[in-house]
Enzyme design. Structure first.
Site, PDB file in Angstrom:
ATOM      1  N   LYS A 196       0.846  -1.208   0.000  1.00  0.00           N
ATOM      2  CA  LYS A 196       0.000   0.000   0.000  1.00  0.00           C
ATOM      3  C   LYS A 196       0.876   1.250   0.000  1.00  0.00           C
ATOM      4  O   LYS A 196       0.623   2.211  -0.726  1.00  0.00           O
ATOM      5  CB  LYS A 196      -0.944  -0.019   1.213  1.00  0.00           C
ATOM      6  CG  LYS A 196      -2.048  -1.048   1.056  1.00  0.00           C
ATOM      7  CD  LYS A 196      -2.859  -1.281   2.310  1.00  0.00           C
ATOM      8  CE  LYS A 196      -3.807  -2.455   2.070  1.00  0.00           C
ATOM      9  NZ  LYS A 196      -4.614  -2.823   3.241  1.00  0.00           N
ATOM     10  N   GLN A 252      -4.952  -1.660   9.414  1.00  0.00           N
ATOM     11  CA  GLN A 252      -4.798  -2.974   8.774  1.00  0.00           C
ATOM     12  C   GLN A 252      -5.401  -4.070   9.666  1.00  0.00           C
ATOM     13  O   GLN A 252      -5.087  -4.159  10.846  1.00  0.00           O
ATOM     14  CB  GLN A 252      -3.299  -3.248   8.523  1.00  0.00           C
ATOM     15  CG  GLN A 252      -3.019  -4.505   7.760  1.00  0.00           C
ATOM     16  CD  GLN A 252      -3.546  -4.485   6.326  1.00  0.00           C
ATOM     17  OE1 GLN A 252      -3.401  -3.503   5.614  1.00  0.00           O
ATOM     18  NE2 GLN A 252      -4.182  -5.576   5.922  1.00  0.00           N
ATOM     19  N   ASP A 299     -11.212   2.336   3.538  1.00  0.00           N
ATOM     20  CA  ASP A 299     -11.494   0.911   3.361  1.00  0.00           C
ATOM     21  C   ASP A 299     -12.984   0.668   3.105  1.00  0.00           C
ATOM     22  O   ASP A 299     -13.384  -0.419   2.705  1.00  0.00           O
ATOM     23  CB  ASP A 299     -11.060   0.111   4.600  1.00  0.00           C
ATOM     24  CG  ASP A 299      -9.647  -0.454   4.458  1.00  0.00           C
ATOM     25  OD1 ASP A 299      -9.192  -0.620   3.309  1.00  0.00           O
ATOM     26  OD2 ASP A 299      -9.012  -0.721   5.491  1.00  0.00           O
TER      27      ASP A 299
END
Ligand code: NDP
Length: 281
Positions: A53, A97, A120
């Site tokens: 990422k 995460q 997200d």
């Protein structure tokens, strides 16, 4: 003859386009697009995802803010950090995460991210808005799949779509996007009976299970479009999907490979979400 849905190639193309948009944003607003990535602990898979990422941010010109926190961090300390990060006006998107260590309540942590910074697309508000087909930040993996289908001119309208897997981060938002795309959608899971017969009905079959080569040729209709979300290791430790690619491919009109299918699109969609979050800030 099947055609590969090439997520790697489409990602490259999309990232090139995004690079231009990000540079334009920076010039016009005199500010960089900022994305915070918070990693707790030493999970090797999570470390790889986070590294990828951050690398993607560098590629498209987004400024990344990486926070590496110890496995044994107290939930309250993590919450304090997330609260501080989401308040930073230079940071437009924030992701934590997953998975988080067992002693931390992930829902509680994710709830601290306001919907406009929830790149997200996991927040209750973004999921709710997705269900209502309203403007929102959409979960990256399903969004990437829709983008892959669109890139080949594949319409979902009127198609019978089957999603195997009902997780909050893949299966459910995938089903919602397909419904919003006028497909007729069925979601299957570990309690589904006659899975094989059900899958055989699918014009579009999305496998998001987490079991190596679970979808076999006898579960796939001739001419189906098969999308493989899974990321597993086979008996030789090689990366493989949820679909038995070698035996399934010849029955398909389109199929995604693993690697090089859904995975790269997920990260590309994350970059787009960060950009959209900045534009709307
Ligand atoms: P989860 O483990 O959260 O969900 C798996 C789903 O599969 C569950 O709904 C489960 O059903 C269902 N399932 C399990 N066994 C069976 C079975 N025998 N028959 C039918 N359904 C079954 O996984 P995720 O959704 O997070 O991820 C799925 C896969 O996708 C994983 O391999 C993951 O690594 C990968 N992934 C890949 C991404 C990418 O970018 N390529 C991004 C995210 C995930 P039940 O609900 O009943 O337990």
């Amino acid at each position: 003859m099947y055609k590969i849905l090439d997520g790697k190639a489409l990602s490259l193309e999309k990232r090139e386009n995004l690079k231009v948009l990000v540079a334009k944003y920076e010039k016009e607003r005199n500010q960089r697009v900022g994305l915070a990535v918070i990693l707790v602990g030493n999970n090797p898979a999570s470390q790889v995802y986070v590294r990828n990422k951050i690398k993607a941010c560098e590629e498209v010109g987004i400024k990344s803010y990486a926070y590496y926190l110890p496995e044994d961090i107290k939930e309250s300390d993590l919450c304090d950090l997330v609260k501080e990060v989401v308040e930073n006006p230079a940071i437009h998107g924030v992701l934590v995460q997953l998975p988080l260590p067992k002693h931390i309540n992930a829902d509680k942590v994710l709830a601290l991210i306001p919907r406009k910074k929830d790149v997200d697309g996991f927040s209750e508000e973004n999921i709710g808005r997705l269900c209502m087909n309203e403007d929102c930040l959409v979960a990256c993996t399903p969004n990437g799949i829709m983008s892959l289908l669109a890139s080949e001119g594949i319409s979902t309208m009127g198609k019978k779509a089957v999603v195997v897997g009902r997780s909050n981060i893949v299966g459910k938002p995938m089903a919602m996007l397909l419904i919003n795309g006028d497909a007729t959608v069925t979601v299957y899971h570990s309690k589904t009976k006659n899975l094989k017969e059900e899958c055989l009905q699918a014009d579009i079959l999305i496998a998001a299970i987490g079991k190596a080569k679970f979808i076999t040729a006898d579960m796939v209709k001739e001419g189906a479009i098969v999308v493989d979300v899974g990321m597993n290791r086979d008996e030789n430790g090689k990366l493989c999907g949820d679909v038995d690619f070698e035996n399934v491919k010849d029955k398909c009109s389109y199929i995604t490979p693993v690697p090089g299918g859904v995975g790269p699109m997920t990260i590309t969609m994350l970059m787009f979400n960060a950009y959209w979050a900045a534009i709307r800030s």
